[in-house]
Design a protein around this motif. Structure first.
Motif, short mmCIF file in Angstrom:
data_model
loop_
_atom_site.label_atom_id
_atom_site.label_comp_id
_atom_site.label_asym_id
_atom_site.label_seq_id
_atom_site.Cartn_x
_atom_site.Cartn_y
_atom_site.Cartn_z
N GLY A 99 0.79 -1.22 0.00
CA GLY A 99 0.00 0.00 0.00
C GLY A 99 0.81 1.26 0.00
O GLY A 99 0.26 2.36 0.07
N HIS A 100 2.15 1.14 -0.05
CA HIS A 100 3.06 2.29 -0.10
C HIS A 100 2.82 3.28 1.03
O HIS A 100 2.89 4.50 0.84
CB HIS A 100 2.95 2.99 -1.46
N ALA A 101 2.51 2.74 2.22
CA ALA A 101 2.33 3.55 3.44
C ALA A 101 1.23 4.59 3.28
O ALA A 101 1.29 5.68 3.85
CB ALA A 101 3.64 4.23 3.85
N GLY A 102 0.20 4.26 2.51
CA GLY A 102 -0.94 5.14 2.38
C GLY A 102 -0.80 6.13 1.25
O GLY A 102 0.22 6.18 0.55
N PRO A 103 -1.83 6.95 1.05
CA PRO A 103 -1.80 7.92 -0.04
C PRO A 103 -0.83 9.05 0.23
O PRO A 103 -0.26 9.17 1.32
CB PRO A 103 -3.25 8.44 -0.08
N ASP A 104 -0.62 9.88 -0.77
CA ASP A 104 0.22 11.06 -0.65
C ASP A 104 -0.26 11.89 0.54
O ASP A 104 -1.40 12.35 0.58
CB ASP A 104 0.12 11.87 -1.94
N PRO A 105 0.58 12.09 1.57
CA PRO A 105 0.12 12.81 2.78
C PRO A 105 -0.28 14.25 2.51
O PRO A 105 -1.02 14.84 3.30
CB PRO A 105 1.32 12.72 3.72
N ALA A 106 0.18 14.83 1.42
CA ALA A 106 -0.23 16.19 1.09
C ALA A 106 -1.70 16.26 0.76
O ALA A 106 -2.31 17.35 0.80
CB ALA A 106 0.59 16.73 -0.09
N THR A 107 -2.31 15.13 0.42
CA THR A 107 -3.73 15.10 0.03
C THR A 107 -4.62 14.56 1.13
O THR A 107 -5.80 14.29 0.88
CB THR A 107 -3.91 14.22 -1.23
N THR A 108 -4.09 14.39 2.32
CA THR A 108 -4.88 13.84 3.41
C THR A 108 -4.93 14.82 4.57
O THR A 108 -3.98 15.58 4.81
CB THR A 108 -4.31 12.50 3.91
N GLY A 109 -6.04 14.78 5.31
CA GLY A 109 -6.19 15.60 6.50
C GLY A 109 -6.52 14.73 7.69
O GLY A 109 -6.08 13.57 7.77
N LEU A 110 -7.29 15.27 8.63
CA LEU A 110 -7.71 14.51 9.80
C LEU A 110 -8.90 13.64 9.43
O LEU A 110 -10.05 14.03 9.56
CB LEU A 110 -8.09 15.45 10.95
N GLY A 111 -8.64 12.46 8.97
CA GLY A 111 -9.72 11.56 8.60
C GLY A 111 -9.66 11.21 7.13
O GLY A 111 -8.64 11.39 6.47
N GLY A 112 -10.77 10.72 6.59
CA GLY A 112 -10.81 10.33 5.20
C GLY A 112 -11.35 8.92 5.05
O GLY A 112 -11.73 8.27 6.02
N ALA A 113 -11.40 8.45 3.81
CA ALA A 113 -11.89 7.11 3.54
C ALA A 113 -10.98 6.08 4.22
O ALA A 113 -9.75 6.24 4.21
CB ALA A 113 -11.93 6.87 2.04
N PRO A 114 -11.53 5.03 4.83
CA PRO A 114 -10.71 4.04 5.52
C PRO A 114 -9.72 3.36 4.57
O PRO A 114 -10.07 2.98 3.45
CB PRO A 114 -11.73 3.03 6.05
N LEU A 115 -8.47 3.23 5.01
CA LEU A 115 -7.46 2.50 4.26
C LEU A 115 -7.66 1.01 4.43
O LEU A 115 -8.34 0.55 5.35
CB LEU A 115 -6.06 2.89 4.75
#
Length: 436
Positions: A99-115
């Motif tokens: 999963g490459h340690a999740g999505p690009d962190p620049a596009t994530t905030g506090l929460g979001g769709a479950p990984l």
């Protein structure tokens, strides 16, 4: 299907039928207590576990290892070398982990769709390495994402009839409660997320289970770690008109200062993205962060909470030039760390930026009360970088632990919000465009 927006991210949920007309709320709420307690305690333990691992590793990297090699742990050479090595290590994780340690962190905030659950080990490892290595990011985003992923996956298996939104809300609230050591912040954030969202029952009915989870997470942290955000600043007993004017001006100026990073964020992010590979982006980012750390000193490293306390402990001993350098270097470090792919949150480093900016103003105008200067500046920077009104207000208030300051902060948030609303924030969409 219906959509519930949690912290700015859309999460698809199965339709949840409201309880039958006339059904007592007690029958609906009581069965939620045990799952909420379980998620709350689990979320708190995960936060404490990652914090412990990263702190132990930080001690090894910044104390034990340099002592064994006979070098100064905070020398310019060690800072540059270690942060570059941290970039290499995190780059390997992002490159090779499932999963490459999740999505690009620049596009994530506090929460979001479950990984997916398989992504969370890499995300936690990348976050722990960044925290230990001195990267200017906090633990909040990766911990929330991990708790949400695990609660959603386990909850859907154990109780498939429960809407996915329930598990997302419980895990988010639990983690925020654990991070701040109180359920109040979680209640404010969840209530802000629920504003305007349809759903059965009153707001307090819908907040009931998240508050249980947040309380369990907060008590887990309090019992095992006894966290404290208070900076031990001189209390503000009787605020006057001068304090109000200072709070209004400082919060607005700090908001503009934070907005500067938001406006250049897309360009910096695009620059690192041109390197294309995590083994190029992250080592390059680590090198830049090392050079910034060598310029700003050890206080500009790490997530910033302990460093804020060290900064304010020597109140009055810093020159305005030194404080300006600390604020600028930390803001640039936060910008770089958020752009090049390091996994972490932006709240705690932004708190340091705000505190340094507030002390800078107080050094320029000594008549300004330090409690007013720091709390108002933290409020302004957080409003600009997170666009989370309640989190910004709550964080600024708990840092100074002065009830009399709360009125000033509420009023100071109004002009600061007018400056930041509708402007770019420190988060991008998947196409690299700033969210507003």
């Amino acid at each position: 299907m219906r959509l519930l927006r949690i912290y700015g991210e859309a999460v698809a949920l199965d339709h949840a039928s409201p309880p039958p007309d006339g059904a007592p709320a007690l029958r609906v709420l009581l069965p939620q207590i045990l799952p909420a307690l379980g998620v709350g305690v689990g979320g708190g333990l995960l936060f404490l576990g990652i914090s412990y691992v990263s702190e132990r590793l930080q001690h090894v990297l910044w104390s034990v290892l340099p002592d064994a090699l006979g070098v100064d742990g905070y020398s310019a050479l060690w800072i540059v070398s270690l942060l570059t090595a941290t970039g290499v290590a995190v780059g390997l994780v992002v490159w090779k982990a499932p999963g490459h340690a999740g999505p690009d962190p620049a596009t994530t905030g506090l929460g979001g769709a479950p990984l997916s659950p398989g992504t969370t080990p890499g995300l936690l490892l990348a976050s722990a390495l960044a925290l230990a290595g001195g990267v200017s990011l906090g633990p909040e985003n990766p911990i929330i994402a991990t708790n949400v992923a695990l609660a959603y996956w386990l909850g859907r298996k154990a109780a498939p009839a429960v809407p996915g939104a329930a598990w997302v809300a419980l895990a988010s609230a639990a983690t925020i409660g654990a991070l701040f050591g109180t359920p109040v912040a979680a209640a404010l954030v969840i209530s802000e997320a629920l504003t305007g969202q349809p759903g059965p029952g009153s707001l307090w009915d819908r907040l009931f289970a998240p508050l249980v989870a947040a309380g369990a997470g907060a008590m887990t942290t309090q019992l095992l770690a006894e966290p404290s955000f208070a900076l031990g600043l001189p209390p503000l007993a009787d605020p006057g008109w001068g304090d109000l004017l200072a709070a209004l001006a400082i919060a607005s100026a700090a908001a503009l200062f934070g907005l500067a990073a938001c406006f250049v964020f897309p360009a910096v992010h695009a620059g690192f993205r041109r390197l294309r590979h995590p083994m190029l982006m992250l080592p390059a980012g680590g090198l830049v962060l090392g050079l910034l750390g060598a310029l700003g000193g050890h206080l500009t490293l790490f997530k910033g909470l302990a460093e804020v306390k060290e900064l304010t402990a020597s109140l009055g001993s810093w020159s305005s030039g030194e404080l300006a350098k600390l604020a600028v270097v930390k803001l640039v470090a936060l910008l770089v760390a958020s752009s090049c792919g390091f996994r972490g949150g932006r709240i705690f480093p932004a708190v340091f930026v705000g505190a340094a900016f507030g002390l800078f103003v107080q050094a320029l105008v000594p008549e300004t009360h330090p409690t007013v200067a720091i709390s108002a500046a933290v409020l302004g920077v957080l409003l600009a970088t997170t666009r989370q009104g309640w989190v910004s207000l709550f964080t600024a208030a708990v840092l100074v632990a002065s009830p009399a300051t709360l009125t000033l902060l509420c009023l100071a948030s109004l002009p600061a919000w007018l400056l930041v609303t509708g402007r770019p924030q420190l988060e991008l969409d998947e196409q690299g465009r700033p969210l507003r």
